[in-house]
Design a protein around this motif. Structure first.
Motif, mmCIF file in Angstrom:
data_model
loop_
_atom_site.group_PDB
_atom_site.id
_atom_site.type_symbol
_atom_site.label_atom_id
_atom_site.label_comp_id
_atom_site.label_asym_id
_atom_site.label_seq_id
_atom_site.Cartn_x
_atom_site.Cartn_y
_atom_site.Cartn_z
ATOM 1 N N THR A 195 -12.499 -5.343 -8.040
ATOM 2 C CA THR A 195 -11.816 -5.182 -6.756
ATOM 3 C C THR A 195 -11.695 -6.549 -6.090
ATOM 4 O O THR A 195 -12.704 -7.195 -5.816
ATOM 5 C CB THR A 195 -12.584 -4.233 -5.824
ATOM 6 N N PRO A 196 -10.482 -6.997 -5.823
ATOM 7 C CA PRO A 196 -10.309 -8.326 -5.227
ATOM 8 C C PRO A 196 -10.594 -8.324 -3.736
ATOM 9 O O PRO A 196 -10.658 -7.270 -3.093
ATOM 10 C CB PRO A 196 -8.825 -8.619 -5.497
ATOM 11 N N ASP A 197 -10.758 -9.508 -3.177
ATOM 12 C CA ASP A 197 -10.904 -9.665 -1.734
ATOM 13 C C ASP A 197 -9.535 -9.772 -1.057
ATOM 14 O O ASP A 197 -9.372 -9.349 0.085
ATOM 15 C CB ASP A 197 -11.708 -10.937 -1.424
ATOM 16 N N TYR A 198 -8.581 -10.345 -1.782
ATOM 17 C CA TYR A 198 -7.229 -10.550 -1.260
ATOM 18 C C TYR A 198 -6.207 -10.103 -2.300
ATOM 19 O O TYR A 198 -6.410 -10.311 -3.505
ATOM 20 C CB TYR A 198 -6.963 -12.034 -0.963
ATOM 21 N N VAL A 199 -5.119 -9.530 -1.824
ATOM 22 C CA VAL A 199 -3.974 -9.226 -2.676
ATOM 23 C C VAL A 199 -2.757 -9.924 -2.086
ATOM 24 O O VAL A 199 -2.491 -9.810 -0.887
ATOM 25 C CB VAL A 199 -3.723 -7.707 -2.774
ATOM 26 N N MET A 200 -2.037 -10.663 -2.925
ATOM 27 C CA MET A 200 -0.834 -11.375 -2.494
ATOM 28 C C MET A 200 0.396 -10.552 -2.844
ATOM 29 O O MET A 200 0.604 -10.203 -4.001
ATOM 30 C CB MET A 200 -0.776 -12.750 -3.172
ATOM 31 N N LEU A 201 1.197 -10.226 -1.835
ATOM 32 C CA LEU A 201 2.414 -9.443 -2.030
ATOM 33 C C LEU A 201 3.604 -10.248 -1.516
ATOM 34 O O LEU A 201 3.709 -10.500 -0.319
ATOM 35 C CB LEU A 201 2.315 -8.102 -1.297
ATOM 36 N N CYS A 202 4.488 -10.636 -2.419
ATOM 37 C CA CYS A 202 5.617 -11.486 -2.039
ATOM 38 C C CYS A 202 6.972 -10.823 -2.245
ATOM 39 O O CYS A 202 7.935 -11.176 -1.570
ATOM 40 C CB CYS A 202 5.596 -12.780 -2.854
ATOM 41 N N ASP A 203 7.054 -9.895 -3.148
ATOM 42 C CA ASP A 203 8.343 -9.429 -3.641
ATOM 43 C C ASP A 203 8.731 -8.089 -3.019
ATOM 44 O O ASP A 203 7.938 -7.159 -2.983
ATOM 45 C CB ASP A 203 8.266 -9.288 -5.160
ATOM 46 N N CYS A 204 9.967 -7.996 -2.578
ATOM 47 C CA CYS A 204 10.458 -6.732 -2.029
ATOM 48 C C CYS A 204 10.645 -5.674 -3.107
ATOM 49 O O CYS A 204 10.781 -4.485 -2.801
ATOM 50 C CB CYS A 204 11.775 -6.962 -1.286
#
Length: 326
Positions: free
Chosen positions: A94-103
């Motif tokens: 389980t990560p601490d951060y998730v990066m979401l960039c794409d629509c």
């Protein structure tokens, strides 16, 4: 690997904005600007002092390192790309951060339905897919990309002028590094302050006999994305695409320009930068030292506040003495 020119970057930015800008990005940004769990991205400044960040992309090399990551999970903060989130959770990470960039990153295809996201921070562009942001329970930190066509001005107006702006990178895994460092022509001070950033899954390629992604081999994508047959950092033959080559060149240029402590532990792929062995790097981390560093930094910050307050009192007293004697 050949370095990128300004015209290379501008051409890429124009092509992407023409494809998504008016149709999708602006409507998504307007909805995301109203989310109740939205937070100021500047709150994450210095969040990594005394710590190591493991940045996880979705290349097939991630498969080689999953058990190692679980073994040393408590020694690092983890940030992962949107597509890597679901398979990581399925493999016990389980990560601490998730990066979401794409629509175009769909839920639930890439987002696990049954995980509580209350304690996971999302870092996202203004035009992140609202199917994700609507469901997210934890804090969401939005930022704008400063690119060659000035799109940050468009989205800062929608999201608010205080929205953090970072150098535009070329894909989500590169954005993970750029958000946490934020180095550019205006500042060489690392934004989050991590002592070291380890990279895994940063392949920008896939092997002829291997998976396209970690634990996944989408067809026909692995075939229609096969633009080039090249040799990787180990001189092994692999396939790649024009976009992946561009992204590998982009991150190599960024890492070389600012020379901060980032180590590519993927073990394969096209990223030409400092290389390392993931288990050796994780094994030598001592979390107790990081705790002591953060404790000491807390005292430094408090002392600075006291010093600033004393200086203000001193200056005020001198002004009153000076003007009071006239």
């Amino acid at each position: 690997m050949e370095k990128l020119s300004y015209q290379d970057v501008k051409k890429q930015s124009i092509a992407v904005f023409n494809q998504f800008g008016e149709k999708t990005w602006k409507p998504f940004a307007k909805e995301n600007s109203k989310l109740l769990n939205r937070r100021d991205a500047n709150e994450l400044r210095n969040c990594g002092n005394g710590k190591v960040l493991l940045s996880i992309a979705y290349g097939a090399s991630l498969e080689d390192h999953a058990e190692i990551i679980k073994k040393y999970r408590d020694r690092v903060d983890i940030i992962c790309s949107d597509k890597a989130f679901k398979p990581l959770v399925e493999h016990g990470i389980t990560p601490d951060y998730v990066m979401l960039c794409d629509c175009n990153i769909l839920w639930p295809k890439w987002g696990p339905e049954d995980i509580d996201t209350s304690n996971i921070k999302m870092i996202a562009t203004p035009y992140a897919n609202v199917a994700w942001t609507r469901r997210w329970k934890g804090p969401i930190y939005f930022y704008c990309n400063r690119d060659a066509i000035g799109s940050e001005k468009v989205f800062s107006e929608i999201m608010g002028q205080s929205t953090r702006v970072v150098p535009a990178s070329s894909n989500v895994s590169n954005a993970q590094v750029v958000f946490m460092t934020g180095m550019d022509e205006f500042s060489r001070i690392s934004f989050a302050g991590y002592d070291k950033i380890l990279l895994t899954g940063y392949d920008y390629s896939w092997r002829p006999e291997g998976n396209y992604y970690a634990w996944s081999n989408p067809k026909p994508k692995r075939y229609y994305m096969r633009h080039k047959l090249v040799r990787d950092i180990n001189q092994q033959l692999c396939y790649t695409s024009e976009n992946l080559v561009f992204s590998a060149r982009w991150l190599a240029h960024y890492l070389g320009a600012w020379n901060f402590n980032a180590i590519n532990c993927s073990g394969r792929g096209l990223l030409e930068c400092r290389q390392g062995d993931l288990e050796k790097e994780l094994k030598c981390i001592r979390p107790e030292y990081g705790a002591r560093i953060r404790y000491a930094l807390g005292h430094v910050e408090n002392a600075q506040k006291v010093l600033n307050s004393a200086a203000a009192m001193y200056n005020l007293a001198r002004e009153e003495m000076y003007y009071g004697s006239r």
